[in-house]
Design a protein around this motif. Structure first.
Motif, PDB file in Angstrom:
ATOM      1  N   ALA A 149       0.833  -1.201   0.000  1.00 25.76           N
ATOM      2  CA  ALA A 149       0.000   0.000   0.000  1.00 25.76           C
ATOM      3  C   ALA A 149       0.872   1.256   0.000  1.00 25.76           C
ATOM      4  CB  ALA A 149      -0.921  -0.008   1.212  1.00 25.76           C
ATOM      5  N   SER A 150       1.900   1.287   0.864  1.00 25.67           N
ATOM      6  CA  SER A 150       2.677   2.517   0.929  1.00 25.67           C
ATOM      7  C   SER A 150       3.505   2.710  -0.342  1.00 25.67           C
ATOM      8  CB  SER A 150       3.556   2.577   2.183  1.00 25.67           C
ATOM      9  OG  SER A 150       4.120   1.353   2.458  1.00 25.67           O
ATOM     10  N   HIS A 151       3.930   1.591  -0.918  1.00 26.98           N
ATOM     11  CA  HIS A 151       4.673   1.696  -2.172  1.00 26.98           C
ATOM     12  C   HIS A 151       3.788   2.298  -3.272  1.00 26.98           C
ATOM     13  CE1 HIS A 151       8.047   0.640  -4.672  1.00 26.98           C
ATOM     14  NE2 HIS A 151       7.169   0.271  -5.589  1.00 26.98           N
ATOM     15  N   GLU A 152       2.563   1.761  -3.362  1.00 26.54           N
ATOM     16  CA  GLU A 152       1.635   2.231  -4.393  1.00 26.54           C
ATOM     17  C   GLU A 152       1.250   3.699  -4.182  1.00 26.54           C
ATOM     18  OE1 GLU A 152       0.586   0.683  -7.086  1.00 26.54           O
ATOM     19  OE2 GLU A 152       1.904  -0.977  -6.531  1.00 26.54           O
ATOM     20  N   ARG A 171       2.969   6.026  -2.769  1.00 27.38           N
ATOM     21  CA  ARG A 171       4.061   6.998  -2.921  1.00 27.38           C
ATOM     22  C   ARG A 171       4.053   7.641  -4.307  1.00 27.38           C
ATOM     23  NH1 ARG A 171       9.893   5.210  -1.410  1.00 27.38           N
ATOM     24  NH2 ARG A 171       9.256   3.637  -2.882  1.00 27.38           N
ATOM     25  N   THR A 172       3.664   6.854  -5.316  1.00 30.62           N
ATOM     26  CA  THR A 172       3.709   7.368  -6.686  1.00 30.62           C
ATOM     27  C   THR A 172       2.761   8.554  -6.887  1.00 30.62           C
ATOM     28  OG1 THR A 172       4.055   5.071  -7.217  1.00 30.62           O
ATOM     29  CG2 THR A 172       3.858   6.574  -9.079  1.00 30.62           C
ATOM     30  N   PRO A 173       1.437   8.423  -6.575  1.00 31.71           N
ATOM     31  CA  PRO A 173       0.586   9.605  -6.743  1.00 31.71           C
ATOM     32  C   PRO A 173       1.003  10.782  -5.856  1.00 31.71           C
ATOM     33  CG  PRO A 173      -0.642   7.787  -5.739  1.00 31.71           C
ATOM     34  CD  PRO A 173       0.665   7.242  -6.181  1.00 31.71           C
ATOM     35  N   VAL A 174       1.494  10.485  -4.664  1.00 37.28           N
ATOM     36  CA  VAL A 174       1.910  11.584  -3.785  1.00 37.28           C
ATOM     37  C   VAL A 174       3.079  12.339  -4.422  1.00 37.28           C
ATOM     38  CG1 VAL A 174       2.964  12.136  -1.571  1.00 37.28           C
ATOM     39  CG2 VAL A 174       1.045  10.583  -1.654  1.00 37.28           C
ATOM     40  N   ALA A 175       4.006  11.578  -5.024  1.00 33.97           N
ATOM     41  CA  ALA A 175       5.143  12.233  -5.678  1.00 33.97           C
ATOM     42  C   ALA A 175       4.641  13.103  -6.820  1.00 33.97           C
ATOM     43  CB  ALA A 175       6.121  11.183  -6.185  1.00 33.97           C
ATOM     44  N   ALA A 176       3.599  12.627  -7.544  1.00 34.13           N
ATOM     45  CA  ALA A 176       3.057  13.409  -8.661  1.00 34.13           C
ATOM     46  C   ALA A 176       2.436  14.703  -8.134  1.00 34.13           C
ATOM     47  CB  ALA A 176       2.029  12.581  -9.418  1.00 34.13           C
ATOM     48  N   ILE A 177       1.649  14.597  -7.066  1.00 38.31           N
ATOM     49  CA  ILE A 177       1.012  15.796  -6.490  1.00 38.31           C
ATOM     50  C   ILE A 177       2.093  16.783  -6.053  1.00 38.31           C
ATOM     51  CG2 ILE A 177      -0.473  16.669  -4.636  1.00 38.31           C
ATOM     52  CD1 ILE A 177      -1.815  13.901  -4.585  1.00 38.31           C
ATOM     53  N   GLU A 178       3.122  16.242  -5.408  1.00 38.65           N
ATOM     54  CA  GLU A 178       4.193  17.111  -4.921  1.00 38.65           C
ATOM     55  C   GLU A 178       4.855  17.825  -6.094  1.00 38.65           C
ATOM     56  OE1 GLU A 178       6.906  15.040  -2.243  1.00 38.65           O
ATOM     57  OE2 GLU A 178       8.134  16.854  -2.245  1.00 38.65           O
ATOM     58  N   GLY A 179       5.071  17.089  -7.165  1.00 38.89           N
ATOM     59  CA  GLY A 179       5.700  17.662  -8.357  1.00 38.89           C
ATOM     60  C   GLY A 179       4.868  18.794  -8.946  1.00 38.89           C
ATOM     61  N   TYR A 180       3.562  18.548  -9.092  1.00 38.21           N
ATOM     62  CA  TYR A 180       2.689  19.580  -9.673  1.00 38.21           C
ATOM     63  C   TYR A 180       2.581  20.802  -8.767  1.00 38.21           C
ATOM     64  CZ  TYR A 180       1.436  16.694 -13.600  1.00 38.21           C
ATOM     65  OH  TYR A 180       1.500  15.963 -14.753  1.00 38.21           O
ATOM     66  N   LEU A 181       2.543  20.549  -7.462  1.00 41.98           N
ATOM     67  CA  LEU A 181       2.482  21.683  -6.534  1.00 41.98           C
ATOM     68  C   LEU A 181       3.752  22.518  -6.663  1.00 41.98           C
ATOM     69  CD1 LEU A 181       0.946  20.053  -3.340  1.00 41.98           C
ATOM     70  CD2 LEU A 181      -0.066  21.844  -4.738  1.00 41.98           C
ATOM     71  N   ALA A 182       4.890  21.842  -6.822  1.00 44.55           N
ATOM     72  CA  ALA A 182       6.155  22.564  -6.977  1.00 44.55           C
ATOM     73  C   ALA A 182       6.115  23.406  -8.247  1.00 44.55           C
ATOM     74  CB  ALA A 182       7.313  21.579  -7.006  1.00 44.55           C
ATOM     75  N   LEU A 183       5.507  22.861  -9.298  1.00 38.82           N
ATOM     76  CA  LEU A 183       5.390  23.626 -10.551  1.00 38.82           C
ATOM     77  C   LEU A 183       4.495  24.851 -10.353  1.00 38.82           C
ATOM     78  CD1 LEU A 183       4.999  20.916 -13.332  1.00 38.82           C
ATOM     79  CD2 LEU A 183       6.915  22.491 -12.994  1.00 38.82           C
ATOM     80  N   LYS A 224       6.885  11.330   3.388  1.00 37.09           N
ATOM     81  CA  LYS A 224       7.801  10.814   4.416  1.00 37.09           C
ATOM     82  C   LYS A 224       7.133   9.680   5.204  1.00 37.09           C
ATOM     83  CE  LYS A 224      11.110  11.781   7.835  1.00 37.09           C
ATOM     84  NZ  LYS A 224      11.261  10.439   8.319  1.00 37.09           N
ATOM     85  N   LEU A 225       5.828   9.866   5.459  1.00 44.85           N
ATOM     86  CA  LEU A 225       5.094   8.830   6.189  1.00 44.85           C
ATOM     87  C   LEU A 225       5.107   7.511   5.410  1.00 44.85           C
ATOM     88  CD1 LEU A 225       3.186   7.926   8.502  1.00 44.85           C
ATOM     89  CD2 LEU A 225       1.300   8.801   7.169  1.00 44.85           C
ATOM     90  N   PHE A 226       4.848   7.578   4.105  1.00 43.82           N
ATOM     91  CA  PHE A 226       4.852   6.354   3.303  1.00 43.82           C
ATOM     92  C   PHE A 226       6.242   5.729   3.273  1.00 43.82           C
ATOM     93  CE2 PHE A 226       1.037   8.139   0.855  1.00 43.82           C
ATOM     94  CZ  PHE A 226       0.168   7.483   1.709  1.00 43.82           C
ATOM     95  N   GLN A 227       7.250   6.568   3.144  1.00 38.04           N
ATOM     96  CA  GLN A 227       8.620   6.059   3.128  1.00 38.04           C
ATOM     97  C   GLN A 227       8.925   5.334   4.456  1.00 38.04           C
ATOM     98  OE1 GLN A 227      10.944   6.095   0.618  1.00 38.04           O
ATOM     99  NE2 GLN A 227      12.012   4.777   2.081  1.00 38.04           N
ATOM    100  N   ASP A 228       8.543   5.980   5.566  1.00 35.35           N
ATOM    101  CA  ASP A 228       8.792   5.381   6.883  1.00 35.35           C
ATOM    102  C   ASP A 228       8.008   4.084   7.068  1.00 35.35           C
ATOM    103  OD1 ASP A 228      10.489   7.357   7.507  1.00 35.35           O
ATOM    104  OD2 ASP A 228       9.245   8.329   9.031  1.00 35.35           O
ATOM    105  N   LEU A 229       6.767   4.082   6.576  1.00 37.14           N
ATOM    106  CA  LEU A 229       5.943   2.865   6.677  1.00 37.14           C
ATOM    107  C   LEU A 229       6.597   1.712   5.917  1.00 37.14           C
ATOM    108  CD1 LEU A 229       2.252   4.033   6.227  1.00 37.14           C
ATOM    109  CD2 LEU A 229       3.185   2.752   8.140  1.00 37.14           C
ATOM    110  N   LEU A 230       7.096   2.045   4.737  1.00 35.13           N
ATOM    111  CA  LEU A 230       7.749   1.038   3.908  1.00 35.13           C
ATOM    112  C   LEU A 230       8.980   0.489   4.627  1.00 35.13           C
ATOM    113  CD1 LEU A 230       7.205   0.011   1.067  1.00 35.13           C
ATOM    114  CD2 LEU A 230       8.830   1.668   0.198  1.00 35.13           C
ATOM    115  N   THR A 231       9.796   1.395   5.163  1.00 36.67           N
ATOM    116  CA  THR A 231      11.015   0.953   5.859  1.00 36.67           C
ATOM    117  C   THR A 231      10.657   0.123   7.082  1.00 36.67           C
ATOM    118  OG1 THR A 231      11.907   3.084   5.236  1.00 36.67           O
ATOM    119  CG2 THR A 231      13.239   1.769   6.714  1.00 36.67           C
TER     120      THR A 231
END
Ligand code: ADP
Length: 427
Positions: free
Chosen positions: A161-164, A166-178, A207-214
């Protein structure tokens, strides 16, 4: 010692006492026969004196065969890789040498009579006679096949779940940065304020997803680790230099201390394993440098997060057997009642001083899991309002062990030069 009381009582006492003792014994044996857990009583020579039906079911050894044998022939314990336990690992052996306290092991495996390996949870308590002398031990154990399977499924679910996610969250983060980038988008100041907040929260979620994964990986033993020879002094000093910027940004001083209150004179005779002359004690340990960096960085990040003013000290010290890293701050401190729970999953101190500070409560749990990979220990000492010091103890390698490890690593590198790109070079 066991069973001797029986005939004496019969001989000496009569009537009511005898009846009530018989009743007691009957009750005990009903309980022992009924419970599913294995119960085994061993005397001070390691001979099995009692072996209940639960124990017989789990181990595959009938009670008649197990009784009067040494526990070692019945309770063959191993780790998850199937490696037989060393005497230092085996709770049954340890109870004879080490401890006056109950020893628990939830990670053991048992090789049954037919050679099958089953996951076992076992606790062993010493029995002391009236002079407080060790007179045997009682072991209680359980087949935990189902629990382990469920644990594994849970960890797998969290990790997928956390792996899956992470991908949309990274996309949202990217668009927000734009959206926040002047060169790409035009937004008014109010929209910027909102998007800034959204960006911050998305980063937190990432970060939460990354920590959950680890943490899921740490739980089922999938945490990647490539231990190598590391000299803690240079290693921690370098990390410290990389972290300086974050401390500066918050107006906190950062100090590196390599002497501490070390009692040790240089055990290496003033030379490191590469033969160079040095003057401070060298602390060689066997750890994955990337994983250990995560630990130190995490403790440092916390120190910054929970300190408003003053200084953070990162230091190393130790003795002949232990190399210690400590991270000390002058921050809010941790209430005494929270300290025992701090290294558990998702545990966060709930106080007015920390409530507003974001976090996942997974950082210290992951730190503990990593430190334990290297037979280390992590703990904290803290005083409210004065600050906290986190300590990590790692087994220190002797000069000979460090030399041998270095030679092994050089041989591996020579055999497989590609690896040399990822194998950390010692100083
Ligand atoms: P978090 O993501 O919440 O920081 P951690 O597992 O890293 O999670 O830490 C758990 C809790 O321990 C934190 O929520 C905080 O309350 C407390 N804590 C950790 N480090 C410090 C520190 N240096 N000073 C004060 N409190 C701390």
């Amino acid at each position: 010692m066991f069973g001797h009381g029986h005939s004496k009582v019969n001989g000496a006492a009569g009537g009511n006492l005898e009846n009530s003792l018989r009743d007691e014994r009957q009750k005990s044996s009903i309980i022992l026969n009924a419970i599913e857990d294995g119960v085994m009583l061993i005397d001070k020579n390691g001979i099995i004196e009692l072996f209940n039906p639960g124990a017989a079911n789990i181990t595959g050894w009938p009670e008649s065969e197990a009784r009067k044998l040494n526990y070692k022939s019945i309770m063959r314990l191993s780790d998850e890789k199937g490696e037989p336990y060393t005497p230092e690992q085996d709770p049954l052996t340890r109870i004879f040498t080490a401890s006056n306290e109950t020893i628990r092991d939830n990670k053991a495996f048992l090789v049954t009579k037919s050679g099958k390996q089953i996951p076992l949870s076992i606790s062993v308590s010493p029995l002391l006679d009236s002079n407080k002398q060790f007179s045997g031990a009682v072991a209680i154990f359980r087949d935990v096949t189902q629990e382990r399977q469920e644990e594994k499924q849970r960890a797998e679910f969290i990790s997928t779940a956390s792996h899956e996610m992470r991908t949309p969250v990274a996309a949202i983060e990217g668009y927000l940065a734009l959206a926040l980038n002047d060169k790409v988008s035009t937004i008014d100041s109010r929209a910027r304020q909102y998007l800034d907040k959204a960006h911050e929260s998305t980063q937190h979620l990432g970060k939460l997803f990354q920590d959950l994964l680890t943490s899921a990986k740490a739980e089922d033993g999938r945490l990647n680790s490539h231990p190598a020879l590391v000299e803690l002094g240079d290693y921690v000093e370098k990390i410290c230099n990389d972290l300086r910027f974050a401390a500066d940004k918050k107006g906190l001083a950062l100090e590196f201390s390599s002497l501490g209150n070390s009692q040790t004179i240089d055990a290496t005779g003033g030379k490191n394993v590469a033969g160079q002359k040095i003057i401070r004690p060298l602390f060689y340990v066997l750890v994955d440098p990337d994983r250990m960096r995560e630990v130190v960085t995490n403790l440092f990040d916390n120190a910054v997060k929970y300190t408003d003013q003053g200084k953070i000290t990162i230091g190393i010290t130790g003795d002949d057997h232990i190399a210690q890293i400590y991270i000390k701050d002058t921050g809010v401190g941790i209430p005494a009642e929270d300290i025992p729970h701090l290294f558990q999953k998702f545990y966060r101190v709930d106080s007015s001083a920390t409530r507003t500070i974001g976090g996942t409560g997974l950082g210290l749990y992951i730190c503990r899991k990593i430190v334990e990979l290297y037979q280390g220990r992590i703990w904290v000492e803290s005083e409210m309002g004065k600050g906290s010091t986190f300590f990590i103890n790692l087994p220190r390698l002797s000069t000979e062990q460090a030399q041998a490890q270095k030679q092994r690593e050089s041989a591996e590198t020579a055999m497989n030069p590609i690896n040399s790109l990822t194998t950390p070079v010692i100083q």
